[in-house]
Design an enzyme around this catalytic site. Structure first.
Site, mmCIF file in Angstrom:
data_model
loop_
_atom_site.group_PDB
_atom_site.id
_atom_site.type_symbol
_atom_site.label_atom_id
_atom_site.label_comp_id
_atom_site.label_asym_id
_atom_site.label_seq_id
_atom_site.Cartn_x
_atom_site.Cartn_y
_atom_site.Cartn_z
ATOM 1 C CB ALA A 1 -0.916 0.002 1.222
ATOM 2 C CG HIS A 2 2.522 2.922 -3.367
ATOM 3 N ND1 HIS A 2 1.975 1.804 -3.936
ATOM 4 C CD2 HIS A 2 2.713 3.813 -4.371
ATOM 5 C CE1 HIS A 2 1.851 1.996 -5.240
ATOM 6 N NE2 HIS A 2 2.279 3.208 -5.529
#
Length: 759
Positions: A204-205
């Site tokens: 997740a970014h």
């Protein structure tokens, strides 16, 4: 043809890797610009090493920043590079700020843009990537769509169908090329103590997920609910951006979330392949999960990869924990063997298709009939520069006689057999010989113009002009009054005036012109055509005559000057590089005394926008940089800095040889020890050993009583025994010294890096 390849992030490096390999395989000239938009070791340079890719030709070092600021900085840094390199096509991949800046810079300069992954749309304008990909598509001449969905989107937006090509995605090439390698080399599962099929993989970014506290907490709550139901470890290779936000928000994560630093591509393939379930907000990982047959839950409300959903490999859940649980229930109720779906992303040969399209769109001239200019030209010296120049002049329509004293070379050329390895030259030679525009001979015929491209070795730190003068004397026997002689050979200042005087003493008034060559082995043809050229002459008539000759094949700009200035220019170019290398080598010694890492010092110093310190190496090789500085100062009293730089670089092989000897222990008991030299050519990925630092290093080892072997995939024979494989020389030697940074050595674990400065 020359292709500029632009990357800036981990996914771009991975997906451009097959294109880079295919360019190299086909002998297509290319260069790599890396914006360093991902600027940490874990997020970019590790992938060049792991995928055995050549180091970028240009590192822009832009780092992070606001979108407009980052894009602007990339534009500022990239434009002069494209002006200098003059590529025919620039290739970009994806949707980052690097992609947008690269496409915009090229488009403004009139360079064709090829966009890999064209036509992807999420229809979410809050994502900067959406804007980037739309703008890039509408600036591109080649739009390489993944599938029919993207093709239809581009056509609907009004893009000419002739520009759209449905090819698949190069992610399939990379994945299929590295799947077996990763399986045999990666130990990531054991390192993390996780079992295949018994963990979830998380990434997740995206700004929408991690930059806002409430959204990040919502995402973590989703993970909590999944873990509460399934009790699975979640392995999370955490992006630096996400890590920074966790720290900023003072969030402590539960133990079931196994955070690890960003990892290499080969390890990540294995984590994906063996995960029970993948949760991600990455577009690329949606593709890779689909290709690997692993179910994917996408932590977004939309996706530009709808194919993965259409084939049943992916479910969108956003940050909704209930949707995520429902998706997980659906997947985990099945046996892993039941996860079967079609592959919408390519067959593993996408890079080949892309380059076929680009190369086939440029008219092929190898079979085209040459239009004669009805002028004759003799090229004396058919070496690394003479033969390519002769071939280009012949293709331009001149009837060229190539002259060389080596009878075997003359025979080979007349059979259209190229005597050395050079990209594109064998095909060009076949064309010009078969059509009768190039003939090789051992005798100089009477011609309209003569071009001298003979060697100029150095002797006692000065230019040995004997080959040039021998060629001049031979020309004088057949030349006519008022003809022109061009000197391409690198010569010391005022040699051209001495040549003119030599003709005068033979009773001839000859226009002597100097046009120093500017090209490197491996890309000689391309650089001879595309680089700017210098023409030095004593009168405007000679300048214009020779300018017209070079304009028959040179696409770069041509500058006119006087003879001695032209002679100095090439020497100054290489002397400048020699002085820069000497500084790097001296800095290495300084840092050793200060007990600091010279590479770290240089890396951080080069973050300054006006600093570009080179890397230290084992010396300087080739027929230009170690020699031209001596030519420049051989007849001057000034030039102490130049002479000092030469001394530093000449001493360097002995210094690094001593460093290698120190690894063997007691220097009084070296006899019988075995040392292996990796790379003996003077620069990476060529077979040319002229002036290689490896010569002096080898001699130092012999004098110390060591047994020496070498390994070099480009050099079949040298001064000592050759080991055929890296494994063989590693098993044989007590110590290995890396002298030449061939690409095949890029993944070696080196105790003391002694890489050759690029010459």
């Amino acid at each position: 043809m020359k292709i500029g390849i632009i990357v800036g992030t981990r996914p771009e490096i991975i997906k451009m890797a097959p294109v880079i390999r295919e360019c190299k395989k086909r002998g297509i000239a290319y260069f790599i610009i890396h914006s360093n938009q991902h600027y940490s070791e874990e997020m970019d340079s590790i992938f060049f090493k792991e995928l055995e890719l050549p180091a970028p030709d240009y590192n822009l070092g832009v780092g992070s920043g606001l979108h407009s600021n980052q894009t602007g900085n990339i534009l500022i840094e990239m434009e002069p590079i494209l002006i200098h390199e003059k590529p025919d096509v620039v290739l970009v991949q994806g949707d980052t700020n690097t992609v947008l800046a690269g496409a915009l810079a090229a488009s403004k300069l009139g360079i064709k843009v090829g966009h890999i992954e064209a036509g992807l749309r999420s229809y979410d304008r809050t994502m900067p990537e959406e804007t980037n990909r739309i703008l890039t598509d509408h600036m591109s001449e080649y739009l390489f769509a993944v599938g029919p969905n993207q093709h239809a989107i581009l056509a609907k937006e009004g893009i000419d169908s002739d520009k759209i090509f449905t090819v698949g995605n190069t992610v399939s090439d990379s994945l299929f090329q590295h799947l077996d390698i990763s399986a045999s080399t990666s130990t990531i599962l054991a390192d993390l103590a996780v079992t295949s099929g018994e963990f979830f993989l998380v990434t997740a970014h995206r700004a929408a997920n991690v930059d806002i506290l409430a959204n990040l907490l919502e995402l973590l709550a989703l993970f909590d609910k999944l873990h509460a139901k399934y009790s699975q470890t979640m392995v999370w290779p955490i992006h630096p951006r996400t890590q920074a936000k966790l720290k900023e928000f003072s969030i402590e994560l539960p133990a079931y979330l196994q955070l690890i630093p960003p990892i290499g591509y080969l390890d990540f393939i294995q984590l994906q392949k063996h995960a029970q379930l993948i949760l991600t907000d990455s577009g690329g990982i949606q593709e890779e999960a689909c290709l690997l047959g692993v179910p994917c839950i996408t932590l977004r409300e939309n996706t530009e990869r709808p194919e993965s959903i259409e084939v049943g490999a992916n479910i969108l859940v956003g940050r909704d924990a209930n949707k995520a649980l429902a998706a997980a229930d659906k997947w985990l109720a099945k046996d892993a063997a039941d996860f079967t779906w079609g592959n919408p992303f390519g067959d593993g040969h996408v890079a080949e298709t892309i380059l076929d399209i680009i190369t086939n769109s440029v008219p092929c001239t190898l079979d085209a009939e040459i239009i004669a200019k009805h002028e004759t030209l003799s090229v004396i010296g058919l070496g690394y520069m003479g033969l390519p120049i002769a071939s280009l002049l012949a293709e331009a329509g001149y009837h060229v006689t190539g002259v060389d004293l080596n009878s075997d070379k003359v025979t080979a050329i007349n059979k259209a057999q190229c005597p050395f390895d050079e990209a594109g030259l064998p095909d060009l030679l076949t064309k010009v010989v078969s059509q009768g525009f190039l003939t090789a001979s051992s005798e100089i015929p009477t011609s309209t113009t003569y071009l001298i491209a003979v060697p100029t070795p150095h002797k006692d730190n000065s230019c040995d002009r004997s080959y040039v003068f021998s060629a001049v004397d031979a020309i004088a026997k057949v030349a006519k009054e008022g003809q022109t002689v061009i000197i391409e050979s690198t010569i010391s200042p005022q040699t051209s005036l001495a040549v003119a005087q030599r003709f005068a003493e033979a009773g001839l008034t000859i226009d002597v012109v100097h046009c120093p060559e500017r090209a490197i082995p491996g890309q000689t043809l391309h650089e001879l055509v595309h680089n700017d050229r210098i023409i030095g002459a004593t009168n405007p008539q000679a300048q214009q005559k020779v300018k017209a000759i070079y304009q028959s094949f040179v696409k770069g700009e041509i500058f006119l000057t006087d003879l001695t200035t032209a002679e100095c220019i090439k020497l100054v170019e290489n002397t400048s590089r020699d002085v820069g290398i000497a500084f790097a080598n001296e800095l290495s010694q300084i840092c050793q005394e200060l007990k600091v890492d010279v590479h770290e010092v240089i890396r951080l110093a080069n973050r300054h926008p006006r600093v570009n310190v080179l890397s230290p190496g084992p010396g300087v090789g080739g027929h230009c940089i170690p020699i031209d500085p001596w030519f420049l100062v051989e007849n001057t009293q000034a030039g102490e800095l130049v002479r000092l730089a030469r001394t530093i670089n000449d001493q360097r092989p002995s210094i690094v040889a001593e460093q290698a000897l120190a690894l063997l222990g007691d220097t009084s008991q070296l006899k019988g020890k075995k040392i292996g030299i990796l790379g003996v050519a003077y620069k990476a990925n060529v077979d040319d050993c002229r002036e290689s630092p490896a010569d002096a290093i080898h001699q130092h080892f012999i004098q110390a009583g060591l047994e020496v072997n070498y390994h070099d995939p480009f050099v079949p024979s040298w001064h000592c025994a050759r080991q055929e494989t890296l494994t063989a020389i590693d098993d044989w030697a007590d110590v290995l010294i890396l002298v030449t940074d061939h690409e095949c050595y890029s993944n070696l674990a080196v105790v003391t890096p002694l890489l050759n400065s690029r010459a």
